[in-house]
Scaffold this active site. Structure first.
Site, PDB file in Angstrom:
ATOM      1  N   ASP A 280     -38.440 -28.698 -23.234  1.00 38.31           N
ATOM      2  CA  ASP A 280     -37.089 -27.935 -23.275  1.00 38.31           C
ATOM      3  C   ASP A 280     -36.628 -27.776 -24.345  1.00 38.31           C
ATOM      4  O   ASP A 280     -36.955 -28.078 -25.437  1.00 38.31           O
ATOM      5  CB  ASP A 280     -36.261 -29.110 -22.471  1.00 38.31           C
ATOM      6  CG  ASP A 280     -35.490 -29.719 -23.708  1.00 38.31           C
ATOM      7  OD1 ASP A 280     -35.874 -30.721 -24.069  1.00 38.31           O
ATOM      8  OD2 ASP A 280     -34.192 -29.174 -23.834  1.00 38.31           O
ATOM      9  N   CYS A 320     -42.343  -8.621 -17.151  1.00 37.26           N
ATOM     10  CA  CYS A 320     -40.873  -9.025 -16.348  1.00 37.26           C
ATOM     11  C   CYS A 320     -40.167  -7.828 -15.859  1.00 37.26           C
ATOM     12  O   CYS A 320     -40.276  -6.888 -16.340  1.00 37.26           O
ATOM     13  CB  CYS A 320     -40.221  -9.966 -17.384  1.00 37.26           C
ATOM     14  SG  CYS A 320     -39.367  -8.840 -18.507  1.00 37.26           S
TER      15      CYS A 320
HETATM   16 ZN   LIG Z   1     -40.711  -8.598 -20.594  1.00 39.11          ZN
END
Ligand SMILES: [Zn+2]
Ligand SMILES: CC#C[C@H]1NC(N)=Nc2cc3[nH]c(NC)nc3cc21
Length: 384
Positions: A280, A320
């Site tokens: 994390d 993305c």
């Molecule tokens: Zn990206």
């Protein structure tokens, strides 16, 4: 409860699977940090679309605000934050020592903020300076109330540059506290039924023999999982990587291994090579909000004037949402204008970078080519 399976090994690197009541987590896994029960700027559906299976929340923050009893009354964490995936909560040990020091009291010349005793720790809230007490038993009680799938032991966290003597005393207390955490956890699980898995935390600074002793004593308690804590607190990357390479293989082989608070993409690959399964770090989300983007060719500071007319995506090799939708010119404009969309777009991109790096690493381990994969990514990130 959780069940961990080892699916493949490539040298010390491991490919595994962590079954929880809130889904199956493929490991090695990166956990986005959702300190106050939210991964900042993202909705749960964003996290699902990114493929995140487990997020971290912080007991210290949620205990102080809105309160663990309120979250319990409202159906516990998963319902409270409308998150169908898994949740790991840190115990508050680290935050009490790190946030407590900078609390309101000291800034106003108040009394010492953190008082450590065998029973537990008295600290002042960084929100309003009010006094609070956490003990191993209380930290377990709070985490059980929050309802995470994985809860962390309450440990004493020495100052980053504490000397060997301090570490030895602190380790002994942390081990006594770990026994108390396990008892409290067993009592609640016996009373309420199996609900969460308790992970022990092995510390020891950069002292290899102290680390080995901490690992051995924690492993003797036969817990569902184990963490290495106290890395990435100021040592050099090489010191951390050497330490983790020495320590991780000493953790029980059949249990999940978690390296707390780590780290950069380079750190993740070093940790995976050493046999770590869970990570994390606030880096991808915090740096996103500061305009720093991780790309397949190294880091990109979006505010830089060179991007003012750049029509390429942040990372031409990234799939993305932000890279499919926006240009660098637009991302720079949003950031310079202080627009909220800048925070979201950058966060979506950086978390996609981290989560897809882990997916690629898992595949490389399965195919027995992790060392070559790691070398190729390190070279590419240094390309610019
Ligand atoms: Zn990206
Ligand atoms: C000493 C110690 C220790 C660990 N103890 C607990 N409960 N949580 C942690 C959270 C961390 N975050 C980071 N970031 C670098 N390091 C951490 C270490 C710990």
């Amino acid at each position: 409860m959780i069940r961990f399976q080892l699916l493949a090994e490539d040298a010390a690197a491991r490919r595994g699977r962590l079954e929880t009541a809130h889904g199956t987590i493929e490991t090695p896994v990166f956990m986005p940090v959702g300190t106050a029960a939210t991964v900042k700027t993202l909705e749960p559906r964003d996290l699902q679309a990114l493929g995140a299976g487990i997020v971290l929340a912080n007991t210290y923050h949620l205990y102080l605000r809105p309160g663990h009893e309120r979250i319990q009354r409202l159906g516990r964490l998963h319902r409270f934050m409308s998150w169908p995936g898994a949740v790991l909560t840190d115990s508050g040990g680290f935050q009490v020592f790190s946030l407590g020091e900078k609390g309101a009291g000291r800034e106003r010349g108040g009394p010492g903020l953190v008082e450590i005793a065998e029973e537990g720790v008295t600290f002042r809230s960084h929100l309003d300076g009010s006094r609070h007490f956490l003990s191993p038993e209380r930290a377990i009680e709070v985490q059980e109330a929050l309802g995470a799938d994985v809860i962390m032991a309450f440990d004493e966290c020495p100052p980053a540059l504490a000397d060997r003597a301090y570490h030895e005393l602190s380790l002994a207390r942390t081990q006594r506290w770990l026994v108390r955490c396990r008892e409290a956890w067993r009592e609640i699980e016996a009373r309420e039924g199996p609900r969460c898995a308790l992970f022990g935390i092995a510390q020891g600074g950069l002292f290899g023999d102290l680390r080995a002793r901490a690992i051995e004593e924690a492993a003797a308690l036969d817990l569902p999982g184990y963490a290495l804590g106290g890395y990435a607190v100021g040592e050099t990357p090489a010191e951390m990587w050497d330490g983790v390479a020495r320590d991780a293989p000493r953790l029980p082989r059949e249990k999940p291994r978690y390296l707390m608070g780590v780290g950069t993409p380079e750190d993740l690959l070093a940790g995976i090579a050493a046999g770590v399964d869970l990570f994390d770090c606030v880096l991808p989300t915090r740096t996103a909000r500061n305009g720093l983007l991780f790309t397949s060719r190294g880091k990109l500071v979006i505010r830089n004037a060179r991007y003012a007319d750049d029509e390429r995506p942040a990372d031409p090799e990234c799939g993305c949402y932000a890279c499919r939708t926006f240009t660098r010119a637009y991302l720079r404009h949003l950031f310079k204008a202080g627009e909220i969309l800048a925070l979201r777009a950058n966060t979506l991109h950086n978390l996609h970078f981290y989560l897809s790096l882990m997916a690629d690493a898992r595949r490389a381990i399965e195919e027995g080519r992790f060392a070559a994969f790691r070398a190729e990514r390190l070279a590419a990130w240094r390309a610019d």
